[in-house]
Motif scaffolding. Structure first.
Motif, PDB file in Angstrom:
ATOM      1  N   PRO A  59       0.819  -1.208   0.000  1.00 44.77           N
ATOM      2  CA  PRO A  59       0.000   0.000   0.000  1.00 44.77           C
ATOM      3  C   PRO A  59       0.853   1.258   0.000  1.00 44.77           C
ATOM      4  O   PRO A  59       2.082   1.205   0.026  1.00 44.77           O
ATOM      5  N   GLY A  60       0.161   2.382  -0.009  1.00 48.20           N
ATOM      6  CA  GLY A  60       0.846   3.674   0.067  1.00 48.20           C
ATOM      7  C   GLY A  60       0.582   4.533  -1.143  1.00 48.20           C
ATOM      8  O   GLY A  60       1.180   4.326  -2.202  1.00 48.20           O
ATOM      9  N   PRO A  61      -0.317   5.544  -1.018  1.00 49.80           N
ATOM     10  CA  PRO A  61      -0.645   6.406  -2.159  1.00 49.80           C
ATOM     11  C   PRO A  61       0.322   7.579  -2.293  1.00 49.80           C
ATOM     12  O   PRO A  61       0.107   8.661  -1.779  1.00 49.80           O
ATOM     13  N   GLY A  62       1.409   7.376  -3.013  1.00 52.15           N
ATOM     14  CA  GLY A  62       2.329   8.470  -3.332  1.00 52.15           C
ATOM     15  C   GLY A  62       3.329   8.777  -2.238  1.00 52.15           C
ATOM     16  O   GLY A  62       3.374   8.113  -1.198  1.00 52.15           O
ATOM     17  N   GLY A  63       4.153   9.783  -2.495  1.00 49.48           N
ATOM     18  CA  GLY A  63       5.170  10.158  -1.528  1.00 49.48           C
ATOM     19  C   GLY A  63       6.263  10.996  -2.159  1.00 49.48           C
ATOM     20  O   GLY A  63       6.103  11.551  -3.259  1.00 49.48           O
ATOM     21  N   ASP A  86       2.787  11.381  -7.592  1.00 45.62           N
ATOM     22  CA  ASP A  86       1.336  11.542  -7.579  1.00 45.62           C
ATOM     23  C   ASP A  86       0.692  10.161  -7.636  1.00 45.62           C
ATOM     24  O   ASP A  86       1.004   9.355  -8.514  1.00 45.62           O
ATOM     25  N   SER A  87      -0.234   9.898  -6.719  1.00 47.52           N
ATOM     26  CA  SER A  87      -0.856   8.575  -6.656  1.00 47.52           C
ATOM     27  C   SER A  87      -1.965   8.389  -7.686  1.00 47.52           C
ATOM     28  O   SER A  87      -2.389   7.255  -7.932  1.00 47.52           O
ATOM     29  N   THR A  88      -2.450   9.470  -8.288  1.00 45.28           N
ATOM     30  CA  THR A  88      -3.559   9.353  -9.239  1.00 45.28           C
ATOM     31  C   THR A  88      -3.020   8.968 -10.607  1.00 45.28           C
ATOM     32  O   THR A  88      -2.388   9.773 -11.292  1.00 45.28           O
ATOM     33  N   ILE A  89      -3.268   7.730 -10.998  1.00 40.42           N
ATOM     34  CA  ILE A  89      -2.804   7.236 -12.291  1.00 40.42           C
ATOM     35  C   ILE A  89      -3.999   7.138 -13.224  1.00 40.42           C
ATOM     36  O   ILE A  89      -5.025   6.545 -12.895  1.00 40.42           O
ATOM     37  N   ARG A  90      -3.872   7.735 -14.399  1.00 34.62           N
ATOM     38  CA  ARG A  90      -4.948   7.774 -15.392  1.00 34.62           C
ATOM     39  C   ARG A  90      -4.553   6.950 -16.617  1.00 34.62           C
ATOM     40  O   ARG A  90      -3.401   6.980 -17.050  1.00 34.62           O
ATOM     41  N   SER A  91      -5.520   6.259 -17.169  1.00 32.69           N
ATOM     42  CA  SER A  91      -5.250   5.462 -18.366  1.00 32.69           C
ATOM     43  C   SER A  91      -4.850   6.371 -19.515  1.00 32.69           C
ATOM     44  O   SER A  91      -5.296   7.513 -19.612  1.00 32.69           O
ATOM     45  N   ARG A  92      -4.012   5.851 -20.398  1.00 32.92           N
ATOM     46  CA  ARG A  92      -3.494   6.638 -21.519  1.00 32.92           C
ATOM     47  C   ARG A  92      -4.225   6.376 -22.826  1.00 32.92           C
ATOM     48  O   ARG A  92      -3.934   7.020 -23.836  1.00 32.92           O
ATOM     49  N   ASP A  93      -5.178   5.452 -22.811  1.00 26.81           N
ATOM     50  CA  ASP A  93      -5.829   5.052 -24.069  1.00 26.81           C
ATOM     51  C   ASP A  93      -7.242   5.614 -24.210  1.00 26.81           C
ATOM     52  O   ASP A  93      -7.989   5.207 -25.085  1.00 26.81           O
TER      53      ASP A  93
END
Length: 370
Positions: A59-63, A86-93
């Protein structure tokens, strides 16, 4: 590498040695220096929050960390650079409507599961693998300050809401539910952005008074009574003028009446930004269609923040508009992860910041630095 692994819900995290991340194109490996521990981590780990995630998981959202290696397509990042992950990962497609996950924390929809399975592990480890765009340079810092810089993650969430709501210098803002971590950070960010007055609501009178004392005359406080009409009048009295915007961070335990008490106080053309955690029946706000239309009120939900908010927040910190010294810091070594999770739960609040130091800086024990 060493990591804290959640193998099963409602079980302690297990400190294990795992293979180092394998770098690919469009990715960065970061040596983790400091990882924030949310006050509600215990509820994620025991399953009571019902966050979708697949186990086992680091676990662990970012740092905060330093770049170890970059993919062949990186143009600016270099090994050794200090970065905010940044813990927010967005799809690239699917640029128009990307799927989103929080790294090492949760995925939002079943369609986001491939992202969660690939970028699976978070920051409770000595190293982490992230998309290149999720590592934002913050400039040089002393290693001893890395824990304090994890506050970026807390500050960025309300910053995202304030940017989405278009807060302007001189305006009056209500931070509804301002005694928690994100709400308290929202007060500091709003003042740094030039808010003329910030009205802070909540139930904890001691925390409210502390916020007013630390932030000065532009902050007014309102303690919830539980009576919607009375609370709305108290908010309007504290504002002493038109209310331009509401930033709502009320927790899961709050009621729809507490949301309405602030939302229905905004002026003609006012804005209401919802970033809190109401669930179930409490999430049915019961806002009047006729009132919303005639008052020309904008009601908008906001989840997290845009990527361009990160360098802007770094600039605000570097310029002295945001003081990271406002946070009371407690640091723990990676071997003391379970102790850190318990400490964070027992020490929640707008000023408290609990941090893991996978780089070994704290020596494996709580260390107050402020």
């Amino acid at each position: 590498m060493k990591a804290a692994v959640l193998n099963a819900f409602d079980a302690p995290l297990d400190i294990q040695c795992l293979p180092d991340p394998v770098l690919g194109t469009g990715e960065v490996v970061v040596d983790v220096a400091a990882a924030p521990v949310a006050s509600y981590s215990v509820n994620v780990f025991n399953g009571s929050r019902n966050y979708p995630l697949e186990l086992p998981l680091i676990p662990g959202p970012g740092g905060i960390g330093r770049v170890r290696a970059t993919g062949p397509d990186a143009t600016r990042l270099r090994p050794g650079d200090w970065v905010f992950v940044d813990s927010t990962i967005r799809s690239r497609d699917n640029i128009a409507s990307p799927e989103q996950i929080l790294l090492g924390w949760t995925y939002r929809t079943p369609a986001a599961l491939p992202l969660h399975r690939y970028f699976h592990h978070g920051s409770f480890a000595e190293q982490m693998l992230v998309p290149t765009e999720n590592a934002t340079p913050i400039g040089h810092i002393a290693p001893s300050d890395a824990g304090r810089w994890t506050a970026l993650g807390r500050l960025l969430v309300p910053f995202g809401g304030l940017l989405a709501g278009g807060l302007q210098a001189g305006e009056t803002l209500v931070v509804n539910g301002g005694t928690g971590g994100f709400g308290g950070a929202g007060v500091a960010v709003a003042l740094a952005m030039g808010a003329g007055r910030v009205v802070v609501t909540g139930r904890n009178h001691g925390t409210l008074e502390d916020l007013a004392r630390r932030h000065g005359g532009r902050v007014r406080i309102v303690r919830f009574s539980g009576d919607e009409a009375r609370d709305r009048k108290s908010i309007c009295d504290a504002a002493d003028g038109p209310i331009d915007m509401v930033l709502d961070f009320l927790p899961r335990e709050a009621s729809a009446a507490q949301v309405r008490a602030a939302a229905l106080a905004v002026k003609l053309g006012g804005r209401v930004i919802l970033m809190g955690g109401l669930r179930g029946g409490a999430g049915d706000l019961g806002l009047n269609y006729n009132w919303l239309m005639h008052n020309e009120t904008t009601v908008r939900g906001v989840w997290m923040y845009s990527r361009d908010a990160i360098p802007r927040m770094v600039q605000m910190v570097r310029a002295g508009l945001i003081d990271l010294g406002q946070f009371e810091l407690a640091e723990f070594g990676l071997d003391s992860t379970n102790e850190a999770v318990a400490y964070a739960a027992a020490n929640a609040g707008p000023r408290q910041l609990t941090v893991l130091r996978p780089d070994g800086y704290s020596g494996g024990h709580a260390k107050k630095l402020s």
